[in-house]
Design an enzyme around this catalytic site. Structure first.
Site, PDB file in Angstrom:
ATOM      1  N   PHE A   1      -8.692  65.037 -14.763  1.00 18.44           N
ATOM      2  CA  PHE A   1      -7.934  65.751 -15.801  1.00 18.44           C
ATOM      3  C   PHE A   1      -8.919  66.114 -16.901  1.00 18.44           C
ATOM      4  CE2 PHE A   1      -6.344  65.960 -20.046  1.00 18.44           C
ATOM      5  CZ  PHE A   1      -5.156  66.651 -19.971  1.00 18.44           C
ATOM      6  N   GLU A   2      -8.925  67.373 -17.265  1.00 16.22           N
ATOM      7  CA  GLU A   2      -9.715  67.795 -18.426  1.00 16.22           C
ATOM      8  C   GLU A   2      -9.071  69.037 -18.998  1.00 16.22           C
ATOM      9  OE1 GLU A   2     -13.514  68.778 -16.670  1.00 16.22           O
ATOM     10  OE2 GLU A   2     -14.443  66.952 -17.399  1.00 16.22           O
ATOM     11  N   ILE A   3      -9.010  69.087 -20.320  1.00 16.23           N
ATOM     12  CA  ILE A   3      -8.762  70.369 -20.991  1.00 16.23           C
ATOM     13  C   ILE A   3      -9.975  70.532 -21.889  1.00 16.23           C
ATOM     14  CG2 ILE A   3      -7.287  71.661 -22.586  1.00 16.23           C
ATOM     15  CD1 ILE A   3      -4.925  69.962 -21.608  1.00 16.23           C
TER      16      ILE A   3
END
Ligand code: GTP
Ligand code: MG
Length: 456
Positions: free
Chosen positions: A343-345
């Site tokens: 998960f990455e933003i």
């Protein structure tokens, strides 16, 4: 309120029923005597109708003539780095530009309200009915054709919990061509536009300086020691690609922000605001939901390369960096803490910066993606920890997430109920001993959410 008071008010407001409420001396007048007054009332009514009509015409005119947001063509330097935008091209014909340079969205919209914002808390108001509010952002997924049903599950959750209101695009990347089923199913699920990119060989192969024999022996040894994915070549290409190349793919050059999504992940809560906007408004460049310690057998010499980079490029180190999150002895050794990068933003512009490219290239030259099994999670995390100010890294407590085998379920019942979460808070990994999130909170002097002690 008294009922008759109410009646009286409505009578006063209604011209048709004005006489019964007139003062007594007025009421005794004959019908004829009241005619001029009625005519005057009628004129006022006509004037009001005319005013309403004029107002309506003006509103319709303004709506029909207001300029719709247009596609803006990014301007780049020779390395593909984003410099700004050219105004005026339509999405279908991105090469048809007028040449006007406008500020990058990151600064042009910086005065807008921030998110989360009470104004946007109601789900109904959270549609992208005002497309000019949309960020230059995309979801991105690296996947094989065989991942189709696992990624379909992830997409459905992301859409249901967030993107059905925003319609952000989705870029799919693969080292092989995507097949028709993959394209058909994913494009039917995504509410924004879908794009499919094939990775060029140079970004998914052994670089020339890698000693193949040495790399093979490492794989054989790791297989014997039963290190997860230790014998896999493709896993290593994947980790190197995610570390240094996904943000430079031609399709990704069109965007400034990304949200990475992997197959078989879950989102447990509604996301009632735009995290991309949140990142921009709060000057964030990288974000996470789960952090943990890396498996040491996969990165024995990673920190040696990092130290080499720090010595070679001190100019790239952020003043107020997160070295203390990564090291317990002032940079001598790595404590293995990293943000879980499935998960990455984050900001693509940051990843495309000279600082990050120099960082990646120093590591890549040392060959640890193949002579060991360096993962993109510690690589991104160390990059963010050293190259960004610590205020530029964000922990999204309200984005509830699962990737086997860990869960981030927001601490705090109020948040979970408000966001219609369906995760079990006892599964929350944040405050367990194998998580590094407490460390992140301490370093940033953040107050842990109420109830965290019960989830240890
Ligand atoms: N195109 C392509 N994608 C891959 C390949 N290997 C992995 N991926 C993708 O790369 C991402 C990470 O791979 P995963 O297998 O999930 O790695 P991981 O998260 O470390 O391990 P898991 O615990 O198995 O999920 C996922 O989005 C995969 O779909 C590959 O050989 N080709
Ligand atoms: Mg995975």
């Amino acid at each position: 309120m008294q009922p008759h008071e109410d009646d009286e008010k409505s009578n006063h407001n209604s011209p048709e029923s004005s006489s019964p409420t007139l003062p007594t001396h007025e009421r005794v007048k004959s019908k004829d005597d009241t005619r001029p007054a009625i005519m005057a009332t009628g004129n006022v009514r006509y004037a009001r109708y005319i005013l309403f009509a004029l107002f309506g015409i003006i509103v319709i005119y303004l709506i029909s003539t207001s300029s719709l947001p247009t596609y803006t063509e990014p301007i780049r330097d020779s390395a593909g780095r984003y410099l700004g935008k050219v105004k005026g091209a339509h999405e279908e014909t991105p090469s048809d530009t007028t040449g006007d340079v406008i500020k990058p969205i990151t600064t042009a919209l910086a005065t807008e309200p921030t998110s989360p914002n009470p104004k946007y808390d109601s789900h109904d108001e959270l549609t992208s009915s005002d497309p000019s509010e949309k960020m230059n952002a995309t979801f991105v997924t690296l996947a094989r054709n065989t991942d189709i049903w696992e990624i379909a599950r992830s997409i459905r959750q992301v859409e249901d919990r967030f993107n059905k209101n925003y319609h952000y695009d989705w870029v799919f990347l693969n080292d092989k061509p995507f097949d028709d089923t993959f394209k058909k199913v994913t494009s039917s699920l995504v509410s924004g536009k879908t794009h499919y990119g094939e990775i060029k060989e140079e970004h998914w192969s052994f670089p020339s300086w890698i000693d193949q024999d040495k790399a093979r022996k490492v794989r054989e040894d790791m297989a014997q020691r039963k290190i997860i994915y230790g014998d896999s070549i493709s896993y290593r290409h994947m980790c190197r690609f995610e570390s240094g190349f996904f943000f430079r793919q031609p399709l990704m050059l069109n965007y400034e922000w990304y949200w990475r999504v992997e197959p078989s992940v879950e989102l447990f809560c509604d996301v009632n605001y735009d995290p991309f906007k949140f990142m921009r408004d709060h000057k964030k460049k990288y974000s996470f939901v789960i952090s943990l310690y890396e498996y040491v057998e996969t990165i024995p010499t990673l920190w040696d390369s990092v130290k080499k980079f720090m010595k070679k490029h001190p100019e790239h180190l952020a003043k107020d960096n997160s070295l203390k999150f990564l090291s317990d002895d002032n940079g001598e050794s790595y404590n293995k803490c990293h943000f879980w990068s499935n998960f990455e933003i984050g900001s693509l512009e940051w990843l495309r910066s000279q600082a990050y490219i120099d960082f990646f290239e120093t590591l890549d030259k040392d060959g640890g993606f193949f002579y060991e099994r360096w993962g993109d999670a510690p690589v991104h995390s160390i990059g963010a920890g050293l190259l960004l100010d610590k205020s530029e890294i964000h922990f999204f407590n309200d984005i509830a997430y699962y990737h086997v085998p860990f869960t981030h379920c927001p601490t705090g019942e109020e948040t979970r109920l408000k966001l219609k979460c369906h995760c079990n808070p006892t599964n929350n990994f944040d405050w367990k001993s194998y998580s590094c999130t407490s460390r992140y909170f301490e370093l940033n002097k953040l107050e842990k959410p109420v109830g965290w002690e019960k989830e240890q």
